[in-house]
Design a protein around this motif. Structure first.
Motif, PDB file in Angstrom:
ATOM      1  N   GLY A  43       1.012  -1.172   0.042  1.00 44.81           N
ATOM      2  CA  GLY A  43      -0.066  -0.112  -0.460  1.00 44.81           C
ATOM      3  C   GLY A  43       0.329   0.891   0.045  1.00 44.81           C
ATOM      4  N   ASP A  44       1.927   1.626   0.894  1.00 51.80           N
ATOM      5  CA  ASP A  44       2.906   2.805   1.047  1.00 51.80           C
ATOM      6  C   ASP A  44       3.787   2.522  -0.325  1.00 51.80           C
ATOM      7  OD1 ASP A  44       3.663   5.169   2.275  1.00 51.80           O
ATOM      8  OD2 ASP A  44       5.235   3.347   3.411  1.00 51.80           O
ATOM      9  N   SER A  45       3.935   1.649  -0.863  1.00 49.53           N
ATOM     10  CA  SER A  45       5.255   1.877  -2.538  1.00 49.53           C
ATOM     11  C   SER A  45       3.879   2.401  -3.509  1.00 49.53           C
ATOM     12  CB  SER A  45       5.320   0.464  -2.568  1.00 49.53           C
ATOM     13  OG  SER A  45       6.276   0.086  -1.468  1.00 49.53           O
ATOM     14  N   VAL A  46       3.061   1.462  -3.505  1.00 47.08           N
ATOM     15  CA  VAL A  46       2.100   2.076  -4.290  1.00 47.08           C
ATOM     16  C   VAL A  46       1.832   3.887  -4.313  1.00 47.08           C
ATOM     17  CG1 VAL A  46      -0.070   1.637  -5.863  1.00 47.08           C
ATOM     18  CG2 VAL A  46       1.538  -0.620  -5.501  1.00 47.08           C
ATOM     19  N   ALA A  47       1.272   3.857  -3.074  1.00 50.32           N
ATOM     20  CA  ALA A  47       0.771   5.118  -3.177  1.00 50.32           C
ATOM     21  C   ALA A  47       1.604   5.910  -3.309  1.00 50.32           C
ATOM     22  CB  ALA A  47       0.434   5.732  -1.252  1.00 50.32           C
ATOM     23  N   THR A  48       2.910   5.805  -2.687  1.00 52.01           N
ATOM     24  CA  THR A  48       3.984   6.533  -3.724  1.00 52.01           C
ATOM     25  C   THR A  48       4.276   6.867  -5.068  1.00 52.01           C
ATOM     26  OG1 THR A  48       5.201   6.170  -1.527  1.00 52.01           O
ATOM     27  CG2 THR A  48       6.754   7.309  -2.910  1.00 52.01           C
ATOM     28  N   ILE A  49       4.313   5.754  -5.740  1.00 52.77           N
ATOM     29  CA  ILE A  49       4.066   5.497  -7.210  1.00 52.77           C
ATOM     30  C   ILE A  49       3.743   6.328  -7.783  1.00 52.77           C
ATOM     31  CG2 ILE A  49       4.553   4.233  -8.448  1.00 52.77           C
ATOM     32  CD1 ILE A  49       6.052   1.850  -7.167  1.00 52.77           C
ATOM     33  N   VAL A  50       2.328   6.186  -7.246  1.00 56.02           N
ATOM     34  CA  VAL A  50       0.811   6.371  -8.120  1.00 56.02           C
ATOM     35  C   VAL A  50       0.724   8.147  -7.470  1.00 56.02           C
ATOM     36  CG1 VAL A  50      -1.602   6.274  -8.737  1.00 56.02           C
ATOM     37  CG2 VAL A  50      -0.320   4.641  -8.271  1.00 56.02           C
ATOM     38  N   GLY A  51       0.889   8.514  -6.639  1.00 58.89           N
ATOM     39  CA  GLY A  51       0.843   9.435  -5.795  1.00 58.89           C
ATOM     40  C   GLY A  51       1.761  10.241  -6.957  1.00 58.89           C
ATOM     41  N   VAL A  52       3.048   9.774  -7.273  1.00 59.68           N
ATOM     42  CA  VAL A  52       4.065  10.753  -7.280  1.00 59.68           C
ATOM     43  C   VAL A  52       4.050  10.790  -9.348  1.00 59.68           C
ATOM     44  CG1 VAL A  52       6.667  10.861  -8.076  1.00 59.68           C
ATOM     45  CG2 VAL A  52       5.948  10.330  -6.199  1.00 59.68           C
ATOM     46  N   THR A  53       3.782  10.080  -9.745  1.00 59.34           N
ATOM     47  CA  THR A  53       3.589  10.714 -11.471  1.00 59.34           C
ATOM     48  C   THR A  53       1.935  10.326 -12.048  1.00 59.34           C
ATOM     49  OG1 THR A  53       2.926   8.064 -11.122  1.00 59.34           O
ATOM     50  CG2 THR A  53       5.090   7.868 -11.499  1.00 59.34           C
ATOM     51  N   LEU A  54       0.890  10.035 -11.161  1.00 55.41           N
ATOM     52  CA  LEU A  54      -0.377  10.446 -11.612  1.00 55.41           C
ATOM     53  C   LEU A  54      -0.945  11.330 -10.335  1.00 55.41           C
ATOM     54  CD1 LEU A  54      -1.408   6.153 -12.732  1.00 55.41           C
ATOM     55  CD2 LEU A  54      -0.259   8.055 -14.234  1.00 55.41           C
ATOM     56  N   GLY A  55      -0.788  11.554  -9.935  1.00 58.82           N
ATOM     57  CA  GLY A  55      -1.563  11.754  -8.860  1.00 58.82           C
ATOM     58  C   GLY A  55      -2.144  13.776  -9.060  1.00 58.82           C
ATOM     59  N   ARG A  56      -2.814  14.519  -9.137  1.00 57.39           N
ATOM     60  CA  ARG A  56      -3.004  15.516  -9.510  1.00 57.39           C
ATOM     61  C   ARG A  56      -4.060  16.314  -8.869  1.00 57.39           C
ATOM     62  NH1 ARG A  56      -0.113  14.531 -12.298  1.00 57.39           N
ATOM     63  NH2 ARG A  56       0.742  13.599 -14.587  1.00 57.39           N
ATOM     64  N   HIS A  57      -5.035  15.257  -7.721  1.00 60.62           N
ATOM     65  CA  HIS A  57      -5.542  15.893  -6.696  1.00 60.62           C
ATOM     66  C   HIS A  57      -5.229  15.782  -5.454  1.00 60.62           C
ATOM     67  CE1 HIS A  57      -7.854  14.597 -10.703  1.00 60.62           C
ATOM     68  NE2 HIS A  57      -9.017  16.235 -10.315  1.00 60.62           N
ATOM     69  N   LYS A  58      -5.313  16.303  -4.836  1.00 62.34           N
ATOM     70  CA  LYS A  58      -3.999  16.909  -4.212  1.00 62.34           C
ATOM     71  C   LYS A  58      -5.361  16.640  -2.557  1.00 62.34           C
ATOM     72  CE  LYS A  58      -0.102  17.248  -5.013  1.00 62.34           C
ATOM     73  NZ  LYS A  58       0.469  16.710  -5.146  1.00 62.34           N
ATOM     74  N   LEU A  59      -4.914  15.926  -1.627  1.00 61.57           N
ATOM     75  CA  LEU A  59      -5.795  15.438  -0.308  1.00 61.57           C
ATOM     76  C   LEU A  59      -6.128  16.986   0.549  1.00 61.57           C
ATOM     77  CD1 LEU A  59      -4.002  12.286   1.343  1.00 61.57           C
ATOM     78  CD2 LEU A  59      -6.252  12.583   0.210  1.00 61.57           C
ATOM     79  N   PRO A  60      -7.002  17.532   0.947  1.00 66.80           N
ATOM     80  CA  PRO A  60      -7.462  18.504   1.298  1.00 66.80           C
ATOM     81  C   PRO A  60      -6.849  18.846   3.160  1.00 66.80           C
ATOM     82  CG  PRO A  60      -8.991  17.508   1.435  1.00 66.80           C
ATOM     83  CD  PRO A  60      -8.683  16.329   1.086  1.00 66.80           C
ATOM     84  N   TYR A  61      -5.962  17.811   2.838  1.00 65.61           N
ATOM     85  CA  TYR A  61      -4.910  18.062   4.614  1.00 65.61           C
ATOM     86  C   TYR A  61      -3.868  18.136   4.232  1.00 65.61           C
ATOM     87  CZ  TYR A  61      -6.086  13.107   4.094  1.00 65.61           C
ATOM     88  OH  TYR A  61      -6.799  11.610   4.082  1.00 65.61           O
ATOM     89  N   SER A  62      -3.336  17.681   3.154  1.00 67.08           N
ATOM     90  CA  SER A  62      -2.313  16.895   2.871  1.00 67.08           C
ATOM     91  C   SER A  62      -2.121  18.257   0.790  1.00 67.08           C
ATOM     92  CB  SER A  62      -1.261  16.153   2.833  1.00 67.08           C
ATOM     93  OG  SER A  62      -0.417  16.351   2.551  1.00 67.08           O
ATOM     94  N   GLU A  63      -0.831  18.931   2.301  1.00 68.14           N
ATOM     95  CA  GLU A  63      -0.361  19.265   0.320  1.00 68.14           C
ATOM     96  C   GLU A  63       0.789  18.576  -0.230  1.00 68.14           C
ATOM     97  OE1 GLU A  63       4.000  21.817   1.583  1.00 68.14           O
ATOM     98  OE2 GLU A  63       1.746  22.622   2.348  1.00 68.14           O
TER      99      GLU A  63
END
Length: 185
Positions: free
Chosen positions: A86-106
């Protein structure tokens, strides 16, 4: 007698690994290594984010050790899957495909968090029920989205608290706790 690295031997092996990592950190921090090896080992850290080499690895081992002490084996394996996948995939997808920031984390994205939940869910289902897998995965990845990397510059009780306020330590313990509670019902 079973000759396996799981079960009763896992805790002992992880504690030995933890001692080894602490010895490596001592050697690194006291610059007792040849320069090329010192530079190689220090590259594993995140420059500017933490000043303790191998901190993430040590905290992951600590989180797994705590989980081994607290929870049944299948929950420990599932919690390792949550943090590992989970942590690894979240990082990879967040860095490469993440376009919408969570409201509580930049620094974290909705895409990364959702991908982490899905990866953690599918891998943890090998060890626990689907309901346990979902609750542990969602809880672990939501926790990951709010816990920021900590840097320690002072040594006191506040520094010890900040040291363990790290997703590598917290995710296996927290997701394991959630799966354990769900398993009671």
């Amino acid at each position: 007698m079973e000759n396996s690295l799981t079960g009763d031997h896992a805790l002992t092996l992880l504690l030995l690994l933890l001692v080894f990592y602490l010895a490596v950190i001592y050697v690194i921090l006291n610059e007792m290594l040849p320069s090329p090896l010192y530079a190689f080992l220090c590259r594993w850290g995140r420059p500017g984010k933490q000043n303790i080499p191998l901190k993430g690895t040590i905290l992951l081992v600590c989180g797994i050790v705590v989980s081994l002490i607290l929870f049944p084996e299948e929950i420990v394996y599932a919690s390792i899957a949550v943090v590992g996948f989970g942590d690894s995939v979240a990082t990879i997808v967040g860095v490469t495909l993440g376009r919408h920031k969570l409201p509580y984390s930049e620094n974290k994205s909705i895409e990364g968090t959702l991908a982490g939940i899905l990866a953690a869910f599918f891998t943890s289902m090998f060890f626990v029920t689907p309901v346990q897998a979902f609750v542990g995965s969602a809880g672990g990845m939501l926790l990951e989205s709010v816990v920021d990397l900590q840097t320690i510059k002072e040594l006191n009780s506040q520094a010890a608290y900040k040291f363990f306020l790290n997703d590598n330590f917290l995710i296996p313990v927290f997701s394991g706790l959630l799966m354990f509670i769900v398993g009671l019902f």
